[in-house]
Design a protein around this motif. Structure first.
Motif, short mmCIF file in Angstrom:
data_model
loop_
_atom_site.label_atom_id
_atom_site.label_comp_id
_atom_site.label_asym_id
_atom_site.label_seq_id
_atom_site.Cartn_x
_atom_site.Cartn_y
_atom_site.Cartn_z
N ARG A 92 0.61 -1.44 0.16
CA ARG A 92 0.37 -0.32 0.33
C ARG A 92 0.37 1.01 -0.47
O ARG A 92 1.67 1.49 1.26
N HIS A 93 0.54 1.75 -1.45
CA HIS A 93 1.72 2.72 -1.45
C HIS A 93 0.97 4.10 -1.69
O HIS A 93 -0.23 4.08 -2.44
N ALA A 94 0.84 5.50 -0.49
CA ALA A 94 -0.46 6.34 -0.81
C ALA A 94 -0.09 7.56 -2.14
O ALA A 94 -0.71 8.71 -1.92
N GLY A 95 0.85 7.67 -2.22
CA GLY A 95 1.47 8.59 -3.09
C GLY A 95 3.01 9.44 -2.11
O GLY A 95 3.55 9.21 -1.25
N GLY A 96 3.85 10.30 -3.23
CA GLY A 96 4.82 10.81 -2.47
C GLY A 96 5.77 10.10 -3.29
O GLY A 96 5.76 9.04 -3.86
N GLN A 97 7.16 10.95 -3.05
CA GLN A 97 8.24 10.32 -3.62
C GLN A 97 9.53 9.01 -3.48
O GLN A 97 10.23 7.72 -4.49
N ARG A 98 8.75 8.43 -1.96
CA ARG A 98 9.83 7.82 -1.24
C ARG A 98 9.50 6.60 -1.80
O ARG A 98 8.63 6.49 -2.31
N GLY A 99 10.11 5.63 -1.71
CA GLY A 99 9.96 4.54 -2.46
C GLY A 99 9.36 3.85 -4.05
O GLY A 99 8.65 3.18 -4.38
N LYS A 100 10.17 5.54 -4.39
CA LYS A 100 9.99 5.23 -6.51
C LYS A 100 10.33 4.12 -6.89
O LYS A 100 9.85 2.98 -6.93
N ALA A 101 11.47 3.85 -6.02
CA ALA A 101 12.44 2.65 -7.96
C ALA A 101 11.87 1.48 -7.14
O ALA A 101 12.06 0.62 -8.14
N LEU A 102 11.16 1.61 -5.79
CA LEU A 102 10.85 0.20 -5.62
C LEU A 102 9.12 -0.04 -6.34
O LEU A 102 9.31 -1.35 -6.37
N LEU A 103 8.54 1.11 -6.18
CA LEU A 103 6.98 1.32 -7.12
C LEU A 103 7.44 0.60 -9.13
O LEU A 103 6.45 -0.30 -8.93
#
Length: 316
Positions: A92-103
């Motif tokens: 569950r990712h609610a938005g933003g740049q944190r974890g973008k590489a993982l997404l």
């Protein structure tokens, strides 16, 4: 592997619940584990995903991926390279740049033959989007309802999708699957939003007496003047947007950022207005807001004056 992305929490919760119920119906022995990515410690994911004695299927639900620790990002990337058997991982990712590489890695992961599944949960900000959501909810419940009734319900339950969805389920439960505008009116009586939009509708339709009556009833019931003003301002701004536009609503919907029915309704409501008077209504809207927020000792009179100005189309 499922990625639930986007800020709309109601849709995200519904998606997560659907996944859980689907997997549980397939195998009641499924193990469910919840992980908070923001407080994650290294190795936790692999410990949970490791085979158990009885090889029960697993559902691992990870929340807060937009705030994940470095350890979770590193472990999740490693997990993508060799996902565990009989395990469903929900991020569950609610938005933003944190974890973008993982997404990015999840979206390209080969997880299995069909790859990872993404469930986008975008925030529904526009009226047309919320109306579309409501119509889909009625269809899901096998109910039929006029478009005008759907619009009235959306106007009355504007604070969140969860409240709107709950109201729809309750309405169908109480009234059945063939619904009318009267059913919606009875269900929304007493709500601030419903009263505000009724008042605004009467004013823009030119019904001065009805608009004043509805306004005074709302104020006597203790309704704050600001939501009443906001409802009328929304309609006045729509009228100003479409003023002078000739043709079907569909021609102008994209240009004005409105649904076709909204364009057509606003076009009807501009009939009888002069451009200078409508411009004055916009100025008066700002002035009335200032008066309601401390600029006057009699804010109710200021709001009545504005309602009458709109109801009389700037005349009299």
């Amino acid at each position: 592997m499922v990625l639930i992305s986007g800020p709309e929490q109601f849709l995200a919760d519904r998606a997560a619940r659907t996944i859980r119920e689907t997997l549980r119906s397939a195998d009641p022995s499924i193990e469910i584990h919840d992980v908070d990515a923001s407080g994650y410690t290294a190795g936790e994911l692999f410990t949970i995903a490791s085979p158990s004695l009885f090889a029960e299927p697993r559902l691992i639900r990870v929340t807060g991926v937009e705030k994940s620790s470095d350890a979770f990002i590193d472990d999740a990337k490693r997990y993508l390279e060799q996902p565990a058997d009989d395990t469903t991982l929900v991020l569950r990712h609610a938005g933003g740049q944190r974890g973008k590489a993982l997404l990015d890695a999840v979206r390209g992961a080969p997880g299995h033959a069909l790859g990872a599944v993404e469930v986008p949960c975008a925030e529904l900000k526009k009226d047309a989007e919320r109306i579309g959501f409501a119509q889909a909810e009625f269809r899901r419940l096998g109910a039929q309802i006029p478009a005008a009734a759907v619009r009235a319900l959306v106007a009355a339950y504007g604070s969140g999708l969860g409240e709107l969805a709950g109201a729809i389920e309750q309405l169908v439960s109480d009234r059945g699957t063939r619904l009318s505008e009267d059913d919606v009116v009875r269900a929304t009586e007493g709500r601030v939003e419903a009263g505000a939009f009724k008042m605004a509708d009467a004013a823009t339709a030119g019904n001065a007496g009805e608009a004043l009556l509805l306004l005074r009833q709302a104020l006597l019931a203790g309704t704050d003047p600001i939501p009443l003003l906001a409802a009328l301002n929304m309609k006045v701004r729509a009228m100003a947007r479409v003023f002078g536009a000739q043709g079907a609503g569909g021609q102008f919907a994209k240009r004005f950022g409105m649904a076709p029915w909204q364009v057509e309704r606003a076009q009807r409501e501009t009939r009888g207005w002069r451009e200078a008077d409508l411009a004055r209504a916009i100025d008066l809207a700002a002035e009335t807001e200032w008066l309601l927020k401390g600029g006057s000792r009699d804010p109710e009179y200021a709001l009545e004056r504005y309602v009458l100005f709109v109801a009389r189309r700037g005349r009299g």
